[in-house]
Design an enzyme around this catalytic site. Structure first.
Site, PDB file in Angstrom:
ATOM      1  N   CYS B  84      41.593  41.740   8.910  1.00 43.47           N
ATOM      2  CA  CYS B  84      42.032  40.542   8.203  1.00 43.47           C
ATOM      3  C   CYS B  84      42.578  40.902   6.820  1.00 43.47           C
ATOM      4  O   CYS B  84      43.607  41.534   6.716  1.00 43.47           O
ATOM      5  CB  CYS B  84      40.894  39.525   8.146  1.00 43.47           C
ATOM      6  SG  CYS B  84      41.429  37.851   7.726  1.00 43.47           S
ATOM      7  N   HIS B 194      38.636  39.216  14.004  1.00 46.24           N
ATOM      8  CA  HIS B 194      37.426  39.831  13.444  1.00 46.24           C
ATOM      9  C   HIS B 194      36.475  40.382  14.492  1.00 46.24           C
ATOM     10  O   HIS B 194      35.544  39.681  14.915  1.00 46.24           O
ATOM     11  CB  HIS B 194      36.677  38.790  12.607  1.00 46.24           C
ATOM     12  CG  HIS B 194      37.371  38.412  11.348  1.00 46.24           C
ATOM     13  ND1 HIS B 194      37.087  38.990  10.122  1.00 46.24           N
ATOM     14  CD2 HIS B 194      38.366  37.527  11.128  1.00 46.24           C
ATOM     15  CE1 HIS B 194      37.868  38.458   9.205  1.00 46.24           C
ATOM     16  NE2 HIS B 194      38.651  37.566   9.781  1.00 46.24           N
ATOM     17  N   GLU B 196      34.115  42.321  13.977  1.00 49.88           N
ATOM     18  CA  GLU B 196      32.765  42.447  13.387  1.00 49.88           C
ATOM     19  C   GLU B 196      31.964  41.153  13.493  1.00 49.88           C
ATOM     20  O   GLU B 196      30.745  41.167  13.312  1.00 49.88           O
ATOM     21  CB  GLU B 196      32.863  42.929  11.930  1.00 49.88           C
ATOM     22  CG  GLU B 196      33.115  41.852  10.879  1.00 49.88           C
ATOM     23  CD  GLU B 196      34.556  41.373  10.811  1.00 49.88           C
ATOM     24  OE1 GLU B 196      35.323  41.587  11.780  1.00 49.88           O
ATOM     25  OE2 GLU B 196      34.922  40.769   9.788  1.00 49.88           O
TER      26      GLU B 196
END
Lengths: 91, 224
Positions: B84, B194, B196
Site C-alpha cells: 500500500c 494487504h 498482512e
C-alpha cells in the site's frame, strides 16, 4: 543565512505542477461535473494541479528540486516561474 | 529469517506486518530516522500515511535515512516488500516502475478483493500456484497503478506483473487491473492490497500468509 552558492538575494519562485496530458484527473472530472449544477455551462477539460511558492537564494537549483521532489515527472509536468526578488533578503 | 518492518510517522499497518512476518520468522520494527537494518534478511515497507502523504503519497518518506539504507539493500539484491503506502514509497524511490494515482472512483475504498497470482516464480509468490486467487483486503484512496503503455508491455513480457485484481474487482482504475509489480531483478515487490491483514481465520482469510511464506522460502534457499 545564505548558502555559499547563493547570491545573498532571495528569489521568489513559483512552481506549477500539472497532471500530464492523457492522464485521467479524477478531481478535475468531479469539478467539471459540479459546475453545471451551479449554472455554469460549457466547461470542459478541467485539470487540477498544485502551486508551490518558495524563496530560494539560488534559483538555478529549482529545476532539480522539481525533478527530485516537487513533481513526479512520470505523471506530472512542471513549470518554474521566477517572480523576482523576495521582499526580504537573506540575513 | 529476520524481517525488518519500517516505521514512519504516519505508518499504521506496521504492527500487522510485524505480526504476519512473525508467523514465518522473526520480525523487528525499524525507525525511519535510524540507519541500521539490524541484520535483517528482508525489509517490509508497510501501509499508512507516511509523513502525512504530504506533496504526494510516499514522496517524502522516500528520503528518510532508513529508506536510503533500504535502497542500497535493494540494489544489492535484498528482498523488499512494499504494501500500500509502502508500494507508493518504493515507486517514488525508483525501486519499482510506475506511479500510484488517485482512484478513479475518487473514494477511499476498503473491501476484500481476490488477487490473481500472475507470476508465481518470484521470491514473493513461490508458495503460490499459477493463477491462484488470494483473498485479501484492499483499502486506499490512491491505488490506481500507472505506467506508460510501452513500459507495461515490457513489464508483462518480463513477468513483472505479479498480481492482478480478479476480473471485475479492480475498483481503482489501475492499468491492466494491476495490483502488484516487481522490479526487473525480482527482489523488490509492491502491491496495494494487504496480505498482512489476511493471516488469521478470525478475520476471514489466511491467504496473505502465502506472500510471507514465499519470502521465507526464498531467503532460506539460494540467494535471489
Amino acid at each position: 543565512m545564505a548558502g555559499t552558492l547563493g547570491s545573498g538575494v532571495l528569489m521568489r519562485v513559483r512552481v506549477l505542477v500539472r497532471p500530464k496530458a492523457g492522464i485521467l484527473d479524477p478531481q478535475g472530472v468531479a469539478v467539471e461535473q459540479a459546475l453545471p449544477a451551479l449554472g455554469f455551462s460549457g466547461v470542459t477539460d478541467v485539470r487540477i494541479g498544485r502551486l508551490i511558492e518558495l524563496e530560494v537564494d539560488d534559483a538555478s537549483q529549482v529545476e532539480e528540486m522539481c525533478r527530485k521532489l516537487l513533481a513526479n515527472p512520470l505523471v506530472e509536468d512542471y513549470e518554474v516561474q521566477l517572480l523576482g526578488e523576495a521582499s526580504g533578503t537573506a540575513a | 529469517m529476520k524481517f525488518g518492518v519500517l516505521q514512519f510517522p504516519g505508518s499504521c499497518d506496521e504492527a500487522d506486518a510485524q505480526l504476519a512476518a512473525g508467523r514465518v520468522g522473526e520480525a523487528v520494527l525499524l525507525w525511519h530516522r535510524d540507519r541500521d537494518l539490524a541484520g535483517c534478511d528482508a525489509i517490509i515497507v508497510p501501509g499508512g500515511f507516511s509523513y502525512g502523504d504530504y506533496l504526494r503519497a510516499g514522496a517524502i518518506a522516500r528520503f528518510s535515512p532508513m529508506m536510503e539504507e533500504v535502497i542500497a539493500f535493494a540494489r544489492d539484491g535484498g528482498l523488499v516488500l512494499g504494501i500500500c503506502n509502502g508500494f507508493q514509497v518504493l515507486c517514488e524511490a525508483g525501486l519499482l516502475p510506475g506511479a500510484l494515482l488517485q482512484n478513479t472512483n475518487r473514494r477511499f475504498t476498503s473491501r476484500q478483493v481476490h488477487l490473481e497470482v500472475v507470476s508465481p516464480d518470484t521470491p514473493f509468490t513461490r508458495a503460490c500456484a499459477p493463477g491462484e486467487l488470494l483473498s485479501v483486503p484492499a483499502k486506499h484512496g490512491s491505488g490506481r497503478y500507472y505506467a506508460p503503455d510501452d513500459q507495461l508491455d515490457a513489464m508483462e513480457a518480463a513477468g513483472q506483473i505479479v498480481v492482478r485484481y480478479a476480473p471485475g474487482e479492480c475498483f481503482n482504475g489501475s492499468a491492466r487491473d494491476i495490483a502488484g509489480v516487481c522490479n526487473e531483478a525480482g527482489n523488490v515487490f509492491g502491491l496495494m492490497p494487504h496480505p498482512e491483514h489476511a493471516v488469521d481465520a478470525l478475520t476471514g482469510s489466511t491467504d496473505g500468509l502465502r506472500i510471507f511464506e514465499s519470502m521465507a522460502l526464498a531467503a532460506g534457499g539460494a540467494h535471489v
